[in-house]
Write a protein that holds these residues in place. Sequence first.
Motif, PDB file in Angstrom:
ATOM      1  N   UNK A 133      29.299   6.532 -13.615  1.00  0.00           N
ATOM      2  CA  UNK A 133      29.994   5.537 -14.437  1.00  0.00           C
ATOM      3  C   UNK A 133      31.442   5.980 -14.686  1.00  0.00           C
ATOM      4  N   UNK A 134      31.589   7.261 -15.073  1.00  0.00           N
ATOM      5  CA  UNK A 134      32.937   7.802 -15.332  1.00  0.00           C
ATOM      6  C   UNK A 134      33.797   7.735 -14.071  1.00  0.00           C
ATOM      7  N   UNK A 135      33.207   8.137 -12.934  1.00  0.00           N
ATOM      8  CA  UNK A 135      33.902   8.134 -11.641  1.00  0.00           C
ATOM      9  C   UNK A 135      34.379   6.718 -11.295  1.00  0.00           C
ATOM     10  N   UNK A 136      33.492   5.739 -11.447  1.00  0.00           N
ATOM     11  CA  UNK A 136      33.824   4.353 -11.086  1.00  0.00           C
ATOM     12  C   UNK A 136      34.879   3.774 -12.035  1.00  0.00           C
ATOM     13  N   UNK A 137      34.738   4.080 -13.336  1.00  0.00           N
ATOM     14  CA  UNK A 137      35.701   3.560 -14.326  1.00  0.00           C
ATOM     15  C   UNK A 137      37.098   4.141 -14.085  1.00  0.00           C
ATOM     16  N   UNK A 138      37.139   5.424 -13.716  1.00  0.00           N
ATOM     17  CA  UNK A 138      38.411   6.098 -13.452  1.00  0.00           C
ATOM     18  C   UNK A 138      39.156   5.425 -12.291  1.00  0.00           C
ATOM     19  N   UNK A 139      38.377   4.958 -11.315  1.00  0.00           N
ATOM     20  CA  UNK A 139      38.983   4.332 -10.129  1.00  0.00           C
ATOM     21  C   UNK A 139      39.030   2.808 -10.246  1.00  0.00           C
ATOM     22  N   UNK A 140      38.824   2.308 -11.451  1.00  0.00           N
ATOM     23  CA  UNK A 140      38.872   0.861 -11.707  1.00  0.00           C
ATOM     24  C   UNK A 140      37.842   0.066 -10.904  1.00  0.00           C
ATOM     25  N   UNK A 141      36.779   0.710 -10.518  1.00  0.00           N
ATOM     26  CA  UNK A 141      35.716   0.013  -9.785  1.00  0.00           C
ATOM     27  C   UNK A 141      34.763  -0.621 -10.804  1.00  0.00           C
ATOM     28  N   UNK A 142      35.290  -1.636 -11.475  1.00  0.00           N
ATOM     29  CA  UNK A 142      34.522  -2.335 -12.513  1.00  0.00           C
ATOM     30  C   UNK A 142      34.593  -3.841 -12.284  1.00  0.00           C
ATOM     31  N   UNK A 143      33.592  -4.547 -12.805  1.00  0.00           N
ATOM     32  CA  UNK A 143      33.597  -6.018 -12.740  1.00  0.00           C
ATOM     33  C   UNK A 143      33.320  -6.576 -14.139  1.00  0.00           C
ATOM     34  N   UNK A 144      33.729  -7.801 -14.343  1.00  0.00           N
ATOM     35  CA  UNK A 144      33.576  -8.406 -15.667  1.00  0.00           C
ATOM     36  C   UNK A 144      32.130  -8.858 -15.889  1.00  0.00           C
TER      37      UNK A 144
ATOM     38  N   UNK B  63      33.182  -7.713 -21.311  1.00  0.00           N
ATOM     39  CA  UNK B  63      33.403  -6.278 -21.048  1.00  0.00           C
ATOM     40  C   UNK B  63      33.444  -5.989 -19.555  1.00  0.00           C
ATOM     41  N   UNK B  64      34.218  -4.953 -19.181  1.00  0.00           N
ATOM     42  CA  UNK B  64      34.275  -4.521 -17.788  1.00  0.00           C
ATOM     43  C   UNK B  64      33.183  -3.468 -17.569  1.00  0.00           C
ATOM     44  N   UNK B  65      32.380  -3.674 -16.545  1.00  0.00           N
ATOM     45  CA  UNK B  65      31.225  -2.799 -16.286  1.00  0.00           C
ATOM     46  C   UNK B  65      31.354  -2.148 -14.909  1.00  0.00           C
ATOM     47  N   UNK B  66      31.028  -0.839 -14.851  1.00  0.00           N
ATOM     48  CA  UNK B  66      31.111  -0.089 -13.590  1.00  0.00           C
ATOM     49  C   UNK B  66      30.137  -0.651 -12.552  1.00  0.00           C
TER      50      UNK B  66
ATOM     51  N   UNK C  88      24.313   1.976  -6.970  1.00  0.00           N
ATOM     52  CA  UNK C  88      23.484   2.360  -5.816  1.00  0.00           C
ATOM     53  C   UNK C  88      23.481   3.851  -5.516  1.00  0.00           C
ATOM     54  N   UNK C  89      24.651   4.547  -5.544  1.00  0.00           N
ATOM     55  CA  UNK C  89      24.641   5.981  -5.236  1.00  0.00           C
ATOM     56  C   UNK C  89      23.738   6.798  -6.163  1.00  0.00           C
ATOM     57  N   UNK C  90      23.672   6.430  -7.440  1.00  0.00           N
ATOM     58  CA  UNK C  90      22.794   7.159  -8.373  1.00  0.00           C
ATOM     59  C   UNK C  90      21.329   6.914  -8.013  1.00  0.00           C
TER      60      UNK C  90
ATOM     61  N   UNK D   7      20.610   2.711 -18.423  1.00  0.00           N
ATOM     62  CA  UNK D   7      22.049   2.381 -18.391  1.00  0.00           C
ATOM     63  C   UNK D   7      22.300   0.922 -18.006  1.00  0.00           C
ATOM     64  N   UNK D   8      21.273   0.291 -17.422  1.00  0.00           N
ATOM     65  CA  UNK D   8      21.422  -1.077 -16.911  1.00  0.00           C
ATOM     66  C   UNK D   8      20.995  -2.122 -17.942  1.00  0.00           C
TER      67      UNK D   8
END
Lengths: 77, 332
Positions: free
Chosen positions: B27-38, B46-49, B53-55, B205-206
């Motif tokens: 989640x932290x990794x995706x948020x840092x790279x702006x890989x989020x959707x509304x 809210x924007x969600x990572x 799938x990788x987890x 988390x989902x």
Amino acid sequence: MKGSSVYTFIFVMWILIILGGGISILILAPISISGYGEFDQILSSGIKAIVAFGLVVAWIFILTKIKNWIFETELKD
Amino acid sequence: MQDQIIAAVLVSAIAFFTVYFFTPLLIKFLEKRNLTVKDYHRKGGAMVARPGGPAIISGIVASEMALYVLMPIVRVEISAIVITTILAFFVGLVDDKKVMGGWFKPLALALTVVPIILLGAYDTDLAFPLFGAVKIPLLYIVVAIFMIPITGNTINSIDVLNGVASGFMVIASSALTISLIILENYEIAIASLSLVFVSLAFYKYHKFPCKIFPGDSGALTLGAMYGAIAIVGEVEVIAAVALGPAIINSFLFLSSMKRIVEHREIKSKPVVLTDDYKLKATADKDASVTLVRLILAGGPLTEKEIGSVIFKLTVFSGFLAILTAFLMGVSL
């Protein structure tokens, strides 16, 4: 109860799976072709595939009719 | 039996804790790279990572590798399940990165069954309750080719609300695991436990309000693994029964749209958001008919309430699946 018609549909689908399985066993299992040597198995499987496809189409047709009947009120809304 | 119990506990623990600890990092990794959707259904949007799938795949691979070491007699079966699942994960990842056409996923998922066929990790008998089994040597390959696209896409299509895909998979795969135990297929039941606990850890988390979406890579991974277990464990019919609500969702969608189409390509939405952030069925005649739209026919509900209705339906399907497993032992 919310989604009560969906419970009915799931139950009907289950009955159809069991009945469909029974019918497919009664029809497909006895199909056996002989006299064509190495092609016997391929011919048997081909005919089984055609019959099975027909059964699946019939199963979907029946399920569609039941869906329309069960969800008549909801779908009209 | 003692070995199997130890393997079951280890596989469950590895599956659960790998996802439990890896998902926050992802989640932290995706948020840092702006890989989020509304998240459009949430107040404030809210924007969600995404994707998770990788987890999910990391938990599956780690736990199945442990089973591979602990249970040498089912190494072929475990390999078949894992390779198929990894291939499905990459199909989903491609779709997460780039929006593909409606036919891409079914066709690509059909190819993921190749390892199961090449490794010979299947049986050509298709077993039905009460009536016995039918031997369909070549036809079974066709059944197997259809199985993974069906299970993958049905899970993907039910992934429309917070927590639904992962929560649904916890219940459906639990029913499948119990059925495998009833049929005394203990090794594959342990392999199936991995799916139960990976889904359970991801659900943390989902669930609403969700912190990460599984994305296509997550949903297809869960669905493909479920299908692979069904083929390798020879419980295809039971698996189909346990998926009841998801199959109905796909069936309603396809019969209303009358073609295979990617959800994102449809302009008319089946549900709309009310001012008080509840969901209600749309009156738009062009919108697809879905399970959620049918549930909402009785009136608007919150996202959490809809999830609860879907889970109750899945418990009912799971009960029918377990009943089907018992009926496998009964012959007319």
